[in-house]
Design an enzyme around this catalytic site. Sequence first.
Site: not given
Length: 252
Positions: A35, A60-61, A140, A153, A183-184, A189-190
Site C-alpha cells: 500500500r 508485493d512479496v 504464529s 494457514y 504470536p498468539g 488488521e489480521f
Amino acid sequence: MNKIVFITGATAGFGAACARKFAANQYDVIITGRRLERLEQLAAELAAQYNIDVLPLHFDVRNRDAVLGSINTLPGKWKKIDVLINNAGLAAGKDDFDKAGLDDWDTMVDTNLKGFAYVAQAVSQLMVPHKRGHIINLGSTAAKYVYAQGNMYCATKHAVDALSHAMRIDLLPYHIKVTAIHPGAADTEFSMVRFKGDRIAADKVYEGLIPLAAADVAETIFYCTTLPDHVCINDLVITCTQQADSFYSVKN
C-alpha cells in the site's frame, strides 16, 4: 553510523510497530509494503520524528522479480542490513478443508511461504559476506498447533517454523542469528483481513480477551536483537496472559 533494519509488511500491524520501535532506537529503516500511500506516510513520519534515514520499497512479496529486483539493487549503504524482520503474511478465510477457497490457499502459500522465502534468501545473501546479521521470522501459534478451519494457514506457518530451523542450520557458519517469533491472539488488521472486512467476525476473535498489541510484539522482537553476540533466542512463543496456546484461553 546507524544500524539498518529491513521490515516487510510495514504498512500496518507488527511491521509498522517494529518500524517505529527500531526508528526510536536510531536504526535507519527499510520498509516495504503493497500500500504505497501508507508506506510513504510511514516513511515521512519516521524520518521527521526520529531524524533517521528511511528507504521505502513498494512491492508485493509474492512477486519474485520485484523482491529480487528491489533487494539486489539497493544503494550501497542500504546493503549492510543488520536485522531483517520477515513479517509480511496473512490469513485468508477460515473454512473446513473441503470448502476452503483455492484462491485463498494460493494467496497464503504465495505470501506466507514463497514470498517469505524470497525475501529471506535475498537478504541473507547480503549478510553472508559480512558474517553477521539477525533474521527475525514472524510465525504464529498456528505454527505449533493446527486448529479447526485453519488448514492452509497453519500449514504455511508450520513451514515458516521449519524454514526458520533450516536457515539457522545453513547460516550457522556465517554467525547469522535466526529467531522465529510466534504470536498468539493480537489485535491488528489480521482478523479483518482473514474475514475479508467482516468487523463482527473479526471482533469476535478477541471477545473477552485483552489480546496482544502490535507494540507488545515489536518490544519482544527488539529485545531479541539486543542480546550479546554469542546469544540467540531461536524460537519464542508469545501470547496474552489469558491465552495458553491456540486452544486454551480464559475469557472475561
